[in-house]
Scaffold this active site. Structure first.
Site, PDB file in Angstrom:
ATOM      1  N   GLU A  38      22.896  51.510 -15.426  1.00 12.13           N
ATOM      2  CA  GLU A  38      23.751  50.768 -16.556  1.00 12.13           C
ATOM      3  C   GLU A  38      22.744  49.602 -16.993  1.00 12.13           C
ATOM      4  O   GLU A  38      22.569  48.584 -16.101  1.00 12.13           O
ATOM      5  CB  GLU A  38      25.007  50.520 -16.092  1.00 12.13           C
ATOM      6  CG  GLU A  38      26.002  49.923 -17.177  1.00 12.13           C
ATOM      7  CD  GLU A  38      25.930  50.589 -18.537  1.00 12.13           C
ATOM      8  OE1 GLU A  38      26.152  51.955 -18.348  1.00 12.13           O
ATOM      9  OE2 GLU A  38      25.960  50.182 -19.477  1.00 12.13           O
ATOM     10  N   THR A  82      25.361  54.673 -23.588  1.00 12.87           N
ATOM     11  CA  THR A  82      25.408  55.499 -22.271  1.00 12.87           C
ATOM     12  C   THR A  82      25.395  57.080 -22.506  1.00 12.87           C
ATOM     13  O   THR A  82      24.612  57.946 -22.087  1.00 12.87           O
ATOM     14  CB  THR A  82      26.362  55.270 -21.425  1.00 12.87           C
ATOM     15  OG1 THR A  82      26.315  54.042 -20.985  1.00 12.87           O
ATOM     16  CG2 THR A  82      26.542  56.095 -19.977  1.00 12.87           C
ATOM     17  N   ASP A 257      19.736  53.101 -19.017  1.00 15.37           N
ATOM     18  CA  ASP A 257      20.172  53.832 -19.816  1.00 15.37           C
ATOM     19  C   ASP A 257      20.044  53.325 -21.450  1.00 15.37           C
ATOM     20  O   ASP A 257      19.893  53.976 -22.277  1.00 15.37           O
ATOM     21  CB  ASP A 257      21.608  54.345 -19.615  1.00 15.37           C
ATOM     22  CG  ASP A 257      22.490  52.875 -19.533  1.00 15.37           C
ATOM     23  OD1 ASP A 257      22.188  51.833 -19.472  1.00 15.37           O
ATOM     24  OD2 ASP A 257      23.961  53.329 -19.498  1.00 15.37           O
TER      25      ASP A 257
HETATM   26  C1  GP9 Z   1      31.638  54.180 -19.049  1.00 23.72           C
HETATM   27  C2  GP9 Z   1      30.222  53.859 -18.820  1.00 23.72           C
HETATM   28  C3  GP9 Z   1      29.788  52.562 -19.861  1.00 23.72           C
HETATM   29  O1  GP9 Z   1      32.036  55.233 -18.261  1.00 23.72           O
HETATM   30  O2  GP9 Z   1      29.498  54.963 -18.677  1.00 23.72           O
HETATM   31  O3  GP9 Z   1      29.404  53.464 -20.949  1.00 23.72           O
HETATM   32  P1  GP9 Z   1      28.705  52.330 -22.065  1.00 23.72           P
HETATM   33  O4  GP9 Z   1      29.466  51.304 -22.603  1.00 23.72           O
HETATM   34  O5  GP9 Z   1      27.476  51.643 -21.551  1.00 23.72           O
HETATM   35  O6  GP9 Z   1      27.973  53.293 -23.330  1.00 23.72           O
HETATM   36 MN    MN Z   2      25.595  52.377 -20.392  1.00 20.41          MN
END
Ligand code: GP9
Ligand code: MN
Length: 424
Positions: A38, A82, A257
């Protein structure tokens, strides 16, 4: 219609990059373990905060003989964040210019990685410590052919101390995931989606092992602490994989990501990077780490330009699966024929020679305005980028894969899948 799909297939055929014989099939039959990191940006790799490494474990992998580390690798996400990263990873199709394809195109026909690999005997699963409906995952994963989706339902989320804003913190997440992972038949294709290093990077100070930054911009300053926490969680997961015996039979692929620090924080980032963050430097900050790790594989630092849309053909070739018959918009980054022009979703692009950012052209090495002599080449690349994005959008918006089934590919029947814990 069928004319459109013919145009698409013609394009993807001409775009195809032949596998590198040195790497083709080196991971044949191995388990695939993706770690979705992340908001991890590449600037943090080998960065020192007050003389201290922020991500010592990931840094050690950049020098590891069995790890390929790409230091010119870009995220290509847009509003879908994400979910855009996942969409590219599973399909080698671009996310949409607006919104999230995960949410609006969940019922489309796909020829995604889990389905491609199912035909090769793989079981597939996603692990994520958040509710399954976030980004419509629990629907679109069915269309991708994912066998299992272990969402928050499968984890113990009862301790408040274990929770981040978007689900289980990375350490308890990986810990609890091990037992679930061990239940899967091998070979498996899996993805672990972390959330600890998510904006605004708040973390209980008891869990931190490095100080904050000192820019005065809270999200930038906190970022060092959550990135360190993620690094420790990943290291522990590697250790647990070794203990379980799975490590020796697996290829581990890690990618950031999308950016974590937006352009709104450029002032603080200038302090962090020790230079002014102009449009050119801002483009470079869109680099995310990309690692491919496998015991016995020849590694090294690789400066090839690439992006998330390239991950799937790269992985397939490592697994010994030729990507040629699939509609994919990326190319194998290990191939000599790999296309190093990295398209961003807004039509900007970067490449080893030219950056095209916001209608301005830059020399990729100096960051200065592009020489007149190269403007024609830049225009040509820009047209290619626009065409590629437009074709990918045609596939996604027109659900064109309905009209094409690659030979020996078993189409996905989403109604076969159920991720509900109670009913399994
Ligand atoms: C939530 C996570 C966050 O399940 O995958 O997504 P994002 O806010 O980074 O797009
Ligand atoms: Mn993300």
């Amino acid at each position: 219609d069928s004319n459109d799909i013919t145009e698409v297939i013609n394009y993807t055929k001409s775009n195809y990059a032949e596998p590198n014989p040195k790497y083709f099939g080196v991971a044949e039959g191995k388990n695939v373990i993706y770690l979705h990191l992340e908001s991890l940006q590449n600037f943090i790799i080998n960065y020192q905060l007050n003389g201290e490494e922020v991500t010592p474990f990931l840094n050690s992998l950049t020098k590891d003989p069995n790890t390929l580390y790409f230091d010119n690798f870009y995220h290509q996400t847009a509003q879908g964040k994400t979910s855009d990263a996942e969409f590219m990873l599973e399909n080698s199709l671009f996310g949409l210019p607006q919104g999230s394809a995960f949410i609006t195109k969940g019922q489309n026909t796909f020829q995604a990685a889990p389905a491609i690999l199912k035909d090769k005997g793989y079981t597939s699963a996603v692990f994520h410590g958040n509710g399954g409906s976030f980004w419509n995952r629990n629907e679109i994963y069915k269309s991708f052919g994912y066998d299992r989706f272990f969402d928050a339902e499968y984890y113990d989320t009862s301790s408040k101390d274990d929770m981040a804003e978007y689900g289980l913190l990375d350490k308890p997440f990986f810990d609890q995931s091990m037992d679930l992972l061990k239940t899967l038949p091998q070979p498996f294709y899996t993805k672990f989606i972390t959330v600890g290093n998510h904006y605004p990077y708040k973390i209980d100070q008891d869990l931190t092992t490095i100080g904050k930054g000192a820019t005065g911009d809270a999200s930038v300053d906190n970022y060092f602490q959550t990135a360190r926490y993620a690094d420790e969680a990943i290291e522990k997961f590697f250790t647990d994989l070794k203990e379980s015996g799975l490590y020796e039979n697996s290829i581990i692929v890690m990618y950031g990501d999308h950016y974590g620090i937006s352009e709104n924080h450029n002032k603080a980032m200038s302090e962090v990077m020790g230079k002014e963050i102009d449009a050119f430097e801002s483009a470079k900050l869109q680099r995310v780490p990309f690692f491919i790790h496998m015991p016995g594989m020849e590694g090294g630092v690789n400066h090839t330009y690439g992006g998330q849309v390239d991950i799937l053909p790269t992985l397939l070739h490592l697994l010994g699966v030729d990507s040629q018959k699939y509609v994919q918009f990326g190319t194998d980054v290990l191939s000599k024929e790999h296309n190093e022009v990295v398209a961003f979703r807004n039509g900007d692009f970067v490449s080893p020679t030219i950056y095209s950012i916001d209608e301005k052209l830059y020399n990729a090495t100096t960051g200065l305005p592009l020489d007149e002599g190269q403007v024609e080449l830049a225009d040509h690349l820009k047209k290619e980028v626009d065409y590629k994005l437009q074709l990918s959008d045609k596939v996604v918006n027109g659900d064109l894969l309905r009209f094409y089934t690659p030979v020996e590919f078993t189409p996905v029947d989403p109604s076969q899948y159920n991720y509900n814990k109670e009913t399994i």
